[in-house]
Enzyme design. Structure first.
Site, PDB file in Angstrom:
ATOM      1  N   CYS A   2       2.524  -4.777 -12.955  1.00  0.00           N
ATOM      2  CA  CYS A   2       1.933  -4.562 -14.267  1.00  0.00           C
ATOM      3  C   CYS A   2       0.948  -5.697 -14.506  1.00  0.00           C
ATOM      4  O   CYS A   2       0.853  -6.615 -13.701  1.00  0.00           O
ATOM      5  CB  CYS A   2       2.995  -4.611 -15.351  1.00  0.00           C
ATOM      6  SG  CYS A   2       4.365  -3.478 -15.056  1.00  0.00           S
ATOM      7  N   ARG A  27      -3.763  -2.715 -12.212  1.00  0.00           N
ATOM      8  CA  ARG A  27      -2.394  -3.102 -11.861  1.00  0.00           C
ATOM      9  C   ARG A  27      -1.370  -2.103 -12.389  1.00  0.00           C
ATOM     10  O   ARG A  27      -0.183  -2.207 -12.077  1.00  0.00           O
ATOM     11  CB  ARG A  27      -2.063  -4.490 -12.412  1.00  0.00           C
ATOM     12  CG  ARG A  27      -2.905  -5.600 -11.834  1.00  0.00           C
ATOM     13  CD  ARG A  27      -2.537  -6.925 -12.463  1.00  0.00           C
ATOM     14  NE  ARG A  27      -1.212  -7.342 -12.089  1.00  0.00           N
ATOM     15  CZ  ARG A  27      -0.909  -8.100 -11.039  1.00  0.00           C
ATOM     16  NH1 ARG A  27      -1.883  -8.534 -10.264  1.00  0.00           N
ATOM     17  NH2 ARG A  27       0.328  -8.433 -10.777  1.00  0.00           N
ATOM     18  N   TRP A  75       2.918  -0.427 -15.124  1.00  0.00           N
ATOM     19  CA  TRP A  75       3.149   0.417 -13.955  1.00  0.00           C
ATOM     20  C   TRP A  75       4.655   0.607 -13.946  1.00  0.00           C
ATOM     21  O   TRP A  75       5.401  -0.314 -13.614  1.00  0.00           O
ATOM     22  CB  TRP A  75       2.659  -0.292 -12.705  1.00  0.00           C
ATOM     23  CG  TRP A  75       3.035   0.393 -11.433  1.00  0.00           C
ATOM     24  CD1 TRP A  75       4.087   0.090 -10.626  1.00  0.00           C
ATOM     25  CD2 TRP A  75       2.362   1.478 -10.812  1.00  0.00           C
ATOM     26  NE1 TRP A  75       4.095   0.933  -9.543  1.00  0.00           N
ATOM     27  CE2 TRP A  75       3.059   1.785  -9.630  1.00  0.00           C
ATOM     28  CE3 TRP A  75       1.229   2.226 -11.151  1.00  0.00           C
ATOM     29  CZ2 TRP A  75       2.646   2.811  -8.778  1.00  0.00           C
ATOM     30  CZ3 TRP A  75       0.841   3.242 -10.305  1.00  0.00           C
ATOM     31  CH2 TRP A  75       1.545   3.525  -9.129  1.00  0.00           C
ATOM     32  N   ASN A 101       5.942  -8.681 -16.084  1.00  0.00           N
ATOM     33  CA  ASN A 101       5.542  -8.070 -14.815  1.00  0.00           C
ATOM     34  C   ASN A 101       6.582  -8.492 -13.791  1.00  0.00           C
ATOM     35  O   ASN A 101       6.852  -9.688 -13.651  1.00  0.00           O
ATOM     36  CB  ASN A 101       4.144  -8.578 -14.418  1.00  0.00           C
ATOM     37  CG  ASN A 101       3.793  -8.198 -12.993  1.00  0.00           C
ATOM     38  OD1 ASN A 101       4.257  -7.181 -12.483  1.00  0.00           O
ATOM     39  ND2 ASN A 101       2.984  -9.015 -12.353  1.00  0.00           N
ATOM     40  N   GLY A 102       7.168  -7.530 -13.088  1.00  0.00           N
ATOM     41  CA  GLY A 102       8.190  -7.856 -12.082  1.00  0.00           C
ATOM     42  C   GLY A 102       9.395  -6.959 -12.256  1.00  0.00           C
ATOM     43  O   GLY A 102       9.326  -5.930 -12.946  1.00  0.00           O
ATOM     44  N   GLU A 481       0.011   7.019  12.912  1.00  0.00           N
ATOM     45  CA  GLU A 481      -0.502   6.316  11.737  1.00  0.00           C
ATOM     46  C   GLU A 481      -1.743   5.488  12.085  1.00  0.00           C
ATOM     47  O   GLU A 481      -2.720   5.478  11.335  1.00  0.00           O
ATOM     48  CB  GLU A 481       0.601   5.439  11.134  1.00  0.00           C
ATOM     49  CG  GLU A 481       0.204   4.648   9.900  1.00  0.00           C
ATOM     50  CD  GLU A 481      -0.278   5.493   8.724  1.00  0.00           C
ATOM     51  OE1 GLU A 481      -0.157   6.734   8.774  1.00  0.00           O
ATOM     52  OE2 GLU A 481      -0.797   4.911   7.760  1.00  0.00           O
ATOM     53  N   LYS A 485      -5.299   6.091  10.250  1.00  0.00           N
ATOM     54  CA  LYS A 485      -5.944   4.981   9.531  1.00  0.00           C
ATOM     55  C   LYS A 485      -7.374   4.820  10.008  1.00  0.00           C
ATOM     56  O   LYS A 485      -8.291   4.718   9.217  1.00  0.00           O
ATOM     57  CB  LYS A 485      -5.164   3.724   9.816  1.00  0.00           C
ATOM     58  CG  LYS A 485      -4.575   2.817   8.852  1.00  0.00           C
ATOM     59  CD  LYS A 485      -4.173   3.085   7.469  1.00  0.00           C
ATOM     60  CE  LYS A 485      -4.189   4.456   6.930  1.00  0.00           C
ATOM     61  NZ  LYS A 485      -3.134   4.949   6.173  1.00  0.00           N
ATOM     62  N   GLU A 488      -9.717   7.972   9.079  1.00  0.00           N
ATOM     63  CA  GLU A 488     -10.033   8.242   7.674  1.00  0.00           C
ATOM     64  C   GLU A 488     -10.971   7.212   7.073  1.00  0.00           C
ATOM     65  O   GLU A 488     -11.762   7.537   6.207  1.00  0.00           O
ATOM     66  CB  GLU A 488      -8.779   8.433   6.807  1.00  0.00           C
ATOM     67  CG  GLU A 488      -7.932   7.217   6.577  1.00  0.00           C
ATOM     68  CD  GLU A 488      -6.733   7.494   5.686  1.00  0.00           C
ATOM     69  OE1 GLU A 488      -6.803   8.332   4.797  1.00  0.00           O
ATOM     70  OE2 GLU A 488      -5.698   6.820   5.884  1.00  0.00           O
ATOM     71  N   HIS A 504      -1.267  16.259  30.378  1.00  0.00           N
ATOM     72  CA  HIS A 504      -1.234  17.727  30.284  1.00  0.00           C
ATOM     73  C   HIS A 504      -2.497  18.283  29.635  1.00  0.00           C
ATOM     74  O   HIS A 504      -2.480  19.391  29.119  1.00  0.00           O
ATOM     75  CB  HIS A 504       0.031  18.169  29.542  1.00  0.00           C
ATOM     76  CG  HIS A 504       1.278  17.779  30.276  1.00  0.00           C
ATOM     77  ND1 HIS A 504       1.705  18.436  31.403  1.00  0.00           N
ATOM     78  CD2 HIS A 504       2.138  16.756  30.087  1.00  0.00           C
ATOM     79  CE1 HIS A 504       2.801  17.859  31.865  1.00  0.00           C
ATOM     80  NE2 HIS A 504       3.089  16.822  31.083  1.00  0.00           N
ATOM     81  N   LYS A 603      -7.293  10.051  -3.550  1.00  0.00           N
ATOM     82  CA  LYS A 603      -6.044   9.290  -3.481  1.00  0.00           C
ATOM     83  C   LYS A 603      -4.845  10.216  -3.656  1.00  0.00           C
ATOM     84  O   LYS A 603      -3.825  10.053  -3.026  1.00  0.00           O
ATOM     85  CB  LYS A 603      -6.054   8.188  -4.550  1.00  0.00           C
ATOM     86  CG  LYS A 603      -4.834   7.268  -4.521  1.00  0.00           C
ATOM     87  CD  LYS A 603      -4.804   6.456  -3.231  1.00  0.00           C
ATOM     88  CE  LYS A 603      -3.557   5.630  -3.067  1.00  0.00           C
ATOM     89  NZ  LYS A 603      -3.326   5.261  -1.654  1.00  0.00           N
TER      90      LYS A 603
HETATM   91  O1  M6R Z   1       0.690  10.490  -2.324  1.00  0.00           O
HETATM   92  P1  M6R Z   1       1.262  10.981  -1.012  1.00  0.00           P
HETATM   93  O2  M6R Z   1       2.022   9.915  -0.291  1.00  0.00           O
HETATM   94  O3  M6R Z   1       2.058  12.236  -1.167  1.00  0.00           O
HETATM   95  O4  M6R Z   1      -0.005  11.338  -0.127  1.00  0.00           O
HETATM   96  C1  M6R Z   1       0.143  11.891   1.143  1.00  0.00           C
HETATM   97  C2  M6R Z   1      -1.151  11.834   1.916  1.00  0.00           C
HETATM   98  O5  M6R Z   1      -2.167  12.494   1.217  1.00  0.00           O
HETATM   99  C3  M6R Z   1      -1.591  10.389   2.182  1.00  0.00           C
HETATM  100  O6  M6R Z   1      -0.612   9.669   2.885  1.00  0.00           O
HETATM  101  C4  M6R Z   1      -2.895  10.371   2.978  1.00  0.00           C
HETATM  102  O7  M6R Z   1      -2.684  10.861   4.275  1.00  0.00           O
HETATM  103  C5  M6R Z   1      -3.496   8.975   3.004  1.00  0.00           C
HETATM  104  N1  M6R Z   1      -4.893   9.055   2.780  1.00  0.00           N
HETATM  105  C6  M6R Z   1      -3.290   8.251   4.279  1.00  0.00           C
HETATM  106  O8  M6R Z   1      -3.870   6.987   4.249  1.00  0.00           O
END
Ligand code: M6R
Length: 608
Positions: A2, A27, A75, A101-102, A481, A485, A488, A504, A603
């Site tokens: 927060c 935050r 938050w 906050n915490g 992952e 990363k 994207e 394969h 997001k």
């Molecule tokens: O909010 P969520 O964790 O449900 O989101 C899932 C995916 O959309 C999210 O992890 C996405 O793949 C990210 N951009 C990965 O960095």
């Protein structure tokens, strides 16, 4: 996470507080509130939702008169986003106001103790115990009351406190949550982060753990945990405002990568007690846990990738058959679910449409659903039968980093909890695992220290066309992952493959100089993974290997090796992912990409 702010001086406090909260909204933004004392009475205004609602309610602060006050942007952690749970919180008499906050980890115990002594609570928050504790201890000396309160609370806190009968004074204290104080000609300020007060001053004091600051319009005094005065030196901030919002980091993604040690600690700490994993939110008895015959982990994107790791951990540790499903597939494939099934949905935002739909499908079929969620009060958190929160704090960058890391922690803890209940793990092994879990934050910190090395390496690959990530077992899950990363944020095509599967088909894509990132953290698979490295090397690949410290054999096969500290075999993902996140970040900024907001992405994906 927060944001808190406080001001005492010659100006009206409310507009200064609202300005500060504007800068702290990143935050947390589910509710906001301010408390202002006009010299006689403290008045609080707070509102669920974004800060602009509070601005409207208070007519940009003009409705609250007084030159001393505290503010908060929330938050949610304990208690859903609501007016009642918004800060500031009062004692019952409305004479002491607190922003926090915490997380107060022992709040339930303190709440019970205070309730027995006749205190009534108006919110579900952990913070409210602080207001009542201060009331309990306050006998006219605020510093003594603050010290006694600090003696009782466990967990992390940055607190701003005003007492009605101490007009013009603010007390603030911190432990493991950030807090600064600032001084200006027109008054003095506190805040959880520099940007909140940069408009008013660049001269700030960084409050250290268990230090207390007391301020009025004239000046500031600092005290240690024994109540003794201490001397502190002001630091002049040189950053510009935009940089300061990111705490000096160039991007939110990097800031969030660096927040991982704390996020991991915050997710772990409240759930380890007396050599055992205790997850009250799980809401399942030992019998109910033992009755689970099958687990489905359902999620999207990176959250799904944590599920792929968790499958190995649940099956390996708790010996429960576990399936991992992409949420968008799960709901349409008519999975076999029955009363002995547990569905775990994993989501940072708690709003991902496919994951929410999968949750609803599981519930419609009468199956218990546990949510692992970061955003308190989100749709998934509300609709799941039980919710285990990850304490990563708000994640702003589209590419998840710290939420991913805390999801892993939640899943490790669940697997250990299930293993305990099923009696398939000895106390000795549990002790070893818990000790290793506790060491993860410092290991992550150490890996973050190698960022220059990764940046140099990443700079060589900004023009790469394809990158392949390979690994076996859990290392394949890490590769998934690492690959996501990179693609994207940098828009470089990348793919993750189970290392044994390359030959394969995919191996035909390897050309002279193609970068292959190989992950080798599972000792029993080292030899096989090295053979796969040799296969791609022979076809001209340049191989970056991420492996455990001590596995120097890999240097013979790979071109560039990054070592991660030794940890328990199921927890290596938490470490191996760090260099892969940094690699993706530095390739992306090397290419000039908008790392925090990559093209075509959002997001929170609230459409199917
Ligand atoms: O909010 P969520 O964790 O449900 O989101 C899932 C995916 O959309 C999210 O992890 C996405 O793949 C990210 N951009 C990965 O960095």
């Amino acid at each position: 996470m927060c944001g808190i702010v406080g001001y005492t001086g010659n100006e009206q406090a409310a507009p200064v507080l609202l300005d500060g909260l504007d800068k702290l909204e990143y935050r947390g933004y589910d509710s906001a509130g301010i408390a202002v004392c006009d010299g006689e009475k403290i008045r609080i205004t707070k509102a669920r939702g974004r800060l602009k609602i509070l601005r409207e309610l208070t007519h940009d602060g003009r409705m609250l008169s007084g030159t001393c006050g505290i503010g908060h942007t929330r938050w949610a952690t304990h208690g859903v986003p609501s007016n009642e749970n918004a800060h500031p919180h009062f004692n019952e008499a409305g004479t002491i106001a607190v922003v926090h906050n915490g997380i107060i980890e022992n709040y339930q115990k303190l709440r019970n103790m205070l309730t027995e002594r006749g205190y009534a609570f108006a919110s579900e928050t952990d913070t409210e115990v602080v207001a009542h504790l201060l009331d309990y201890y306050y006998k006219g000396d605020p510093l003594q009351a603050v010290l006694k309160m600090m003696n009782r609370v466990e967990g992390s806190y940055a607190l701003g406190i005003i007492f009605q009968d101490q007009p013009g004074k603010i007390y603030a204290v911190r432990k493991d949550s950030p807090l600064i104080a600032g001084t200006s000609r027109d008054g003095n300020l506190i805040a959880s982060d520099v940007p909140a007060i940069l408009k008013y001053t660049r001269d700030v004091y960084f409050i250290q753990n268990e230090e207390i600051v007391c301020m009025d319009a004239e000046g500031l005094e600092f005290f240690n945990i024994d109540g003794e005065p201490i001397w502190k030196e002001a630091v002049t901030i040189q950053w510009d405002v935009t940089a300061a919002e990111k705490a000096g980091y160039e991007h939110f993604m990097l800031k969030e990568i660096y927040e991982q040690p704390k996020a991991v600690l915050d997710t772990l700490n409240p759930r380890i007690r007396d050599g055992r994993v205790e997850i009250e939110e799980l809401g399942m008895t030992e019998e109910e846990i033992r009755a689970v015959r099958k687990i489905f982990i359902v999620a999207c994107g990176s959250a799904y990738h944590t599920g792929v790791v968790a499958k190995y951990v649940f099956e390996g540790l708790a010996r429960i058959p576990t399936e991992v499903d992409l949420a968008s597939e799960f709901r349409y494939r008519n999975p076999i679910l029955d009363s002995e099934t547990l569905v775990i949905v994993v989501s940072q935002s708690g709003e991902t449409a496919d994951t929410l739909a999968a949750l609803r499908e599981a519930k419609r079929r009468g199956v218990r659903v546990l949510g692992i969620v970061n955003v308190v009060g989100s749709s998934i958190a509300r609709e799941a039968d039980n919710v285990m929160y990850t304490w990563a704090g708000p994640e702003i960058a589209v590419a998840t980093t710290k939420a991913y890391s805390t999801q892993l922690i939640a899943e490790y803890l669940l697997a250990i909890r299930f293993a305990q209940a099923r009696g398939v793990v000895s106390q000795e092994e549990t002790d070893e695992m818990l000790a290793e879990l506790r060491r993860l934050p410092e290991h992550i910190e150490m890996l973050l220290g190698h960022k220059e090395k990764l940046q140099r390496f990443a700079n060589r690959y900004i023009a790469a066309r394809d990158v392949f990530f390979i690994g076996r077992g859990i290392d394949y899950a890490i590769s998934l992952e690492g690959s996501l990363k990179l693609k994207e944020v940098s828009y470089i095509h990348s793919e993750a493959y189970a290392a044994g599967e390359l030959k394969h088909g995919t191996i035909s894509l390897i050309e002279e100089g193609t970068l292959v990132a190989a992950v080798l953290t599972q000792e029993d698979l080292y030899k096989k993974a090295v053979s796969n490295i040799v296969e791609v090397k022979t076809r001209g690949a340049f191989v970056l290997a991420v492996t455990n410290v001590g596995n120097t054999e890999v240097e013979k096969a790979a071109d560039y090796v990054i070592y991660i500290p030794e940890t328990y075999k199921y927890f290596t993902t938490s470490l191996a992912v760090i260099p892969l996140q940094l690699f993706a970040y530095y390739v992306a900024i090397g290419k000039g990409c908008d790392v925090d907001k990559p093209r075509n992405l959002a997001k929170s994906v609230t459409v199917e």
